[in-house]
Structures are given as C-alpha cells and as structure tokens.
Design a protein around this motif. Structure first.
Motif, PDB file in Angstrom:
ATOM      1  N   GLN A  98     -19.134  48.877  20.094  1.00 32.21           N
ATOM      2  CA  GLN A  98     -18.097  49.025  18.616  1.00 32.21           C
ATOM      3  C   GLN A  98     -17.692  47.831  18.150  1.00 32.21           C
ATOM      4  O   GLN A  98     -17.171  48.440  17.701  1.00 32.21           O
ATOM      5  CB  GLN A  98     -16.915  49.382  19.752  1.00 32.21           C
ATOM      6  N   ASN A  99     -18.762  46.966  18.022  1.00 33.86           N
ATOM      7  CA  ASN A  99     -18.289  45.683  16.999  1.00 33.86           C
ATOM      8  C   ASN A  99     -17.313  45.234  16.925  1.00 33.86           C
ATOM      9  O   ASN A  99     -16.471  44.782  16.007  1.00 33.86           O
ATOM     10  CB  ASN A  99     -19.323  45.904  15.930  1.00 33.86           C
ATOM     11  N   CYS A 100     -16.565  44.878  18.067  1.00 32.97           N
ATOM     12  CA  CYS A 100     -15.732  44.508  18.760  1.00 32.97           C
ATOM     13  C   CYS A 100     -15.645  43.250  19.168  1.00 32.97           C
ATOM     14  O   CYS A 100     -16.169  43.387  20.315  1.00 32.97           O
ATOM     15  CB  CYS A 100     -14.502  45.409  18.464  1.00 32.97           C
ATOM     16  N   ALA A 101     -14.282  42.646  19.660  1.00 30.68           N
ATOM     17  CA  ALA A 101     -14.101  41.694  20.794  1.00 30.68           C
ATOM     18  C   ALA A 101     -12.303  41.491  21.390  1.00 30.68           C
ATOM     19  O   ALA A 101     -11.608  42.177  20.572  1.00 30.68           O
ATOM     20  CB  ALA A 101     -14.233  40.523  20.456  1.00 30.68           C
ATOM     21  N   PHE A 102     -12.486  41.157  21.999  1.00 35.34           N
ATOM     22  CA  PHE A 102     -10.601  40.641  22.780  1.00 35.34           C
ATOM     23  C   PHE A 102     -11.082  39.382  23.358  1.00 35.34           C
ATOM     24  O   PHE A 102     -11.540  38.962  23.623  1.00 35.34           O
ATOM     25  CB  PHE A 102     -10.852  41.792  24.182  1.00 35.34           C
ATOM     26  N   VAL A 103     -10.090  38.881  22.564  1.00 37.47           N
ATOM     27  CA  VAL A 103      -9.957  37.295  22.841  1.00 37.47           C
ATOM     28  C   VAL A 103      -8.279  36.771  23.546  1.00 37.47           C
ATOM     29  O   VAL A 103      -6.978  36.895  22.626  1.00 37.47           O
ATOM     30  CB  VAL A 103      -9.781  36.233  20.895  1.00 37.47           C
ATOM     31  N   THR A 104      -8.385  36.554  24.568  1.00 38.69           N
ATOM     32  CA  THR A 104      -7.598  36.443  25.670  1.00 38.69           C
ATOM     33  C   THR A 104      -6.977  34.717  25.618  1.00 38.69           C
ATOM     34  O   THR A 104      -7.296  34.006  26.034  1.00 38.69           O
ATOM     35  CB  THR A 104      -7.657  36.988  27.162  1.00 38.69           C
ATOM     36  N   PHE A 105      -5.775  34.225  25.268  1.00 37.50           N
ATOM     37  CA  PHE A 105      -5.522  33.250  25.727  1.00 37.50           C
ATOM     38  C   PHE A 105      -4.454  32.954  26.393  1.00 37.50           C
ATOM     39  O   PHE A 105      -4.152  33.702  27.215  1.00 37.50           O
ATOM     40  CB  PHE A 105      -4.930  32.593  24.287  1.00 37.50           C
TER      41      PHE A 105
END
Length: 372
Positions: free
Chosen positions: A285-292
């Motif tokens: 899906q050409n996406c990403a999830f960045v968790t801090f």
C-alpha cells in the motif's frame, strides 16, 4: 549714470562669487537642489508575479520621478505592462526600503516566500529572528536607511535564521498572475461606462469585505494587514495537524511513499526528533507506521514535517495513527456478531444405526434423542 554702472559691476561680481548663472536678463543666483539621499537605480527589485508572464518586458524609467510612499524620498520610478493580459504596474517604494524588508517594490510581498510581511515576521520571530522596524521620525528613518545603504547584499537583515516549517507550507513558490488583472471600472459600478468591450478595466462589481480596506503602510510595516489575517486563519485551520486527545497514541501514518522506499529512508527523516520505538513498512500500500517512545516527540515531528515531508523527491502525506484499543474492540465485536460454526471436534455425524429408537430399543440413560 556712473553710480548705476558701479552698482551693475558689483551685482555681476557678487553673482560670480555666489555661483550665479548668466541668463538673457543678466546674472541670477542659482542654487543646486540638495539631492542627498535621493535614489537612482537601473533596474527595480520585483517578484516574478509582478514582472508578468511575458519574458520580454519593456519598461519606462524616470529618475527621481516620484516620492517613496514610506520614506518620502525621491527615487527612480519604473512602469511596465505586467504580462499579455495584465495591467500597467509601477514601483511605489524605493529600493532602500524594499531591501530593508526584503519585499517587492510594487506588491510589498516577501521575495522569498511570497507572503505578507506580517505573516513572515510572525513565524520568523518564533525562530529567533528579530523584527526589522523603521523609526517613525524623519531623522531616525533617514539615518536607518543611510546605514542600510552602506551594507552589502550579504549583510541584509533577513535570511539569517532557518525557515519556520509553517512558512514552508504557506509559501507561494509559483507566480500568481491573477494579481496583475485590470482594476474594476468605477464607471461600470456607477452604471455610466459606455466603452463596452473596449474598456481596459474589468466590468465587475466589487466584493467588499475586509480585503477591500488595505493600507499600504500597514502592509509594509506588518501591522493590521487583512490579507495576513486571512492567511494566518488558514494556517491555523488547514495547515496544522491537530494531535488526538488520547495521549497514548504515539504513531504517525505516512502515505504515498515511493515504491523503492526503505525503512532506512523513513528513519533518516524522523530520528532527529527523538527515540523511535518501531517502524512498520507496508510495501503493498506504499505506506508506513512510525511509532515513537513518547508523545512529545511524536507531536514535534508532526508539527515540523506536516505537509512538507519529502522522501525520494516525492511529497508524503502524514496523519496520526488510530488507537489500537478501538481497533481490537471492533474486531472482537465483529467476531461476536458472526454465527458460531461447529468445528470437527464437536460435531457428531448422524447414522440410523446410532438411533436406539430406530432399532426398537429405548434410549440410553442420559442420552438425548436426535429429532432429525
């Protein structure tokens, strides 16, 4: 007669000593105009919008043709036609005032961002840039401009600090030629214009509102500018990514990533803000999830990179992630609503030989009769 000739000789001698000039009526005392502080230039300081879409511009020039609207000093005025469908425009402030505020001599918009002075100064002050102000008194204004003229172009006051992220979002990087349209015909508004299609002005009715009450000095000094107020409202409503109320959410969603984007590319953009807990890539899906690790770091990253994040020369969209509890609750509710399907370990097939009633025997104790 002798006394008259003596008086005439004295007048001529006094005229020569005082720098007199000979005219058809004799000598006269002529004093040169004090042109100290007057400005003479060979080309104006303009933005790309005011120049127009025509690459071949023919300008009219007149040295000391008009007074500056800010410092009231004569300067070289330039007049030209701004594009094929634009109106004739002219410079209204001198180059010294324009360089001090880093604005166009005609539209008074910032040359770097294409924004009003009030909007630019507001966000640059948040970055530590002090606001450049011209004194109100005539003497103080002349002294400030004289000191400014002594400096080189590299020593100008603006451009010393890093740009604010909001300025990058609001910046108009392409020309806006709609500002060059002809003005509204005042005779048409009164219903008295008889030129028809030959009228060089627009036959429209003025819209009014706050944008109709603009003052040139307020725009230059960055005070009480209605255009700036409109842009600031837009920045507050549309250009700000509001964080969710749930403080447990520390995940940012990135959409529209380039197909060749790797986890390292995403990490290079976000590690400068703080510690990252995880980065989950979704290549399909050409996406990403960045968790801090903390909410403060996630908010800082969102405020700095929203609408200006680029990965691989491609602009990437950003939004806050959804809470995991609601997602898990939705999944459990969907499972509860689904009908129960018997599995192979609990389902018992039916055979006639298993039914005692079919064989003429009584059902065994504790056994349910199959009614099928």
């Amino acid at each position: 007669p002798r006394s008259r000739r003596t008086h005439a000789r004295r007048v001529r001698a006094g005229g020569r000593e005082c720098g007199g000039a000979m005219t058809e009526r004799g000598y006269r005392i002529a004093a040169d105009v004090n042109k100290e502080g007057w400005e003479k230039a060979s080309f104006p300081v303009l933005c790309e919008t005011c120049l127009g879409d025509n690459p071949y511009v023919r300008m009219q020039k007149e040295d000391y043709g008009v007074e500056c609207k800010i410092c009231v000093r004569p300067f070289t005025i330039f007049r030209w036609k701004a594009g094929t469908m634009g109106r004739y425009k002219a410079t209204i402030i001198c180059q010294s005032c324009a360089k001090m505020k880093n604005v166009c001599q005609t539209c008074l918009f910032d040359l770097e961002y294409g924004l009003p002075v009030q909007v630019r100064d507001k966000f640059l002050e948040e970055q530590g840039q002090s606001k450049i102000a011209i004194p109100a008194s005539r003497i103080g204004r002349d002294y400030t401009l004289q000191e400014m003229q002594k400096k080189d172009d590299n020593e100008l006051p603006y451009g010393k600090t890093a740009a604010h992220p909001m300025l990058k979002r609001l910046a108009r990087m392409t020309p806006y030629y709609k500002r060059n349209e002809a003005r509204i015909c005042s005779f048409y508004v009164k219903g008295a214009c008889n030129r028809g299609q030959d009228c060089p002005f627009r036959h429209e009715l003025p819209e009014g509102g706050e944008l109709a009450n603009q003052k040139l000095r307020d725009r230059f000094h960055g005070e009480n500018d209605p255009v700036a107020a409109k842009i600031l409202r837009r920045a507050e409503e549309d250009m700000t990514l509001r964080p969710p109320e749930d403080r447990a959410i520390t995940t940012l969603y990135l959409g529209g990533l380039p197909p060749a984007c790797k986890e390292k590319d995403v990490k290079n953009e976000f590690y400068v803000f703080g510690e990252i807990r995880s980065i989950k890539m979704v290549p399909k899906q050409n996406c990403a999830f960045v968790t801090f690790m903390t909410r403060e770091v996630a908010e800082e990253a969102a405020s700095k990179l929203y609408r200006i994040l680029k990965i691989g020369d491609k602009k990437v969209s950003m939004m806050w992630g959804r809470p995991q509890e609601k997602a898990a609750g939705a999944a459990s509710s969907s499972d509860a609503a689904a009908p129960e399907v018997p599995t192979g370990s609990t389902y018992m097939p039916y055979y006639p030989s298993m039914d005692p009633m079919a064989q003429g025997n009584c059902p065994l104790e504790g056994e349910m009769v199959d009614q099928r």
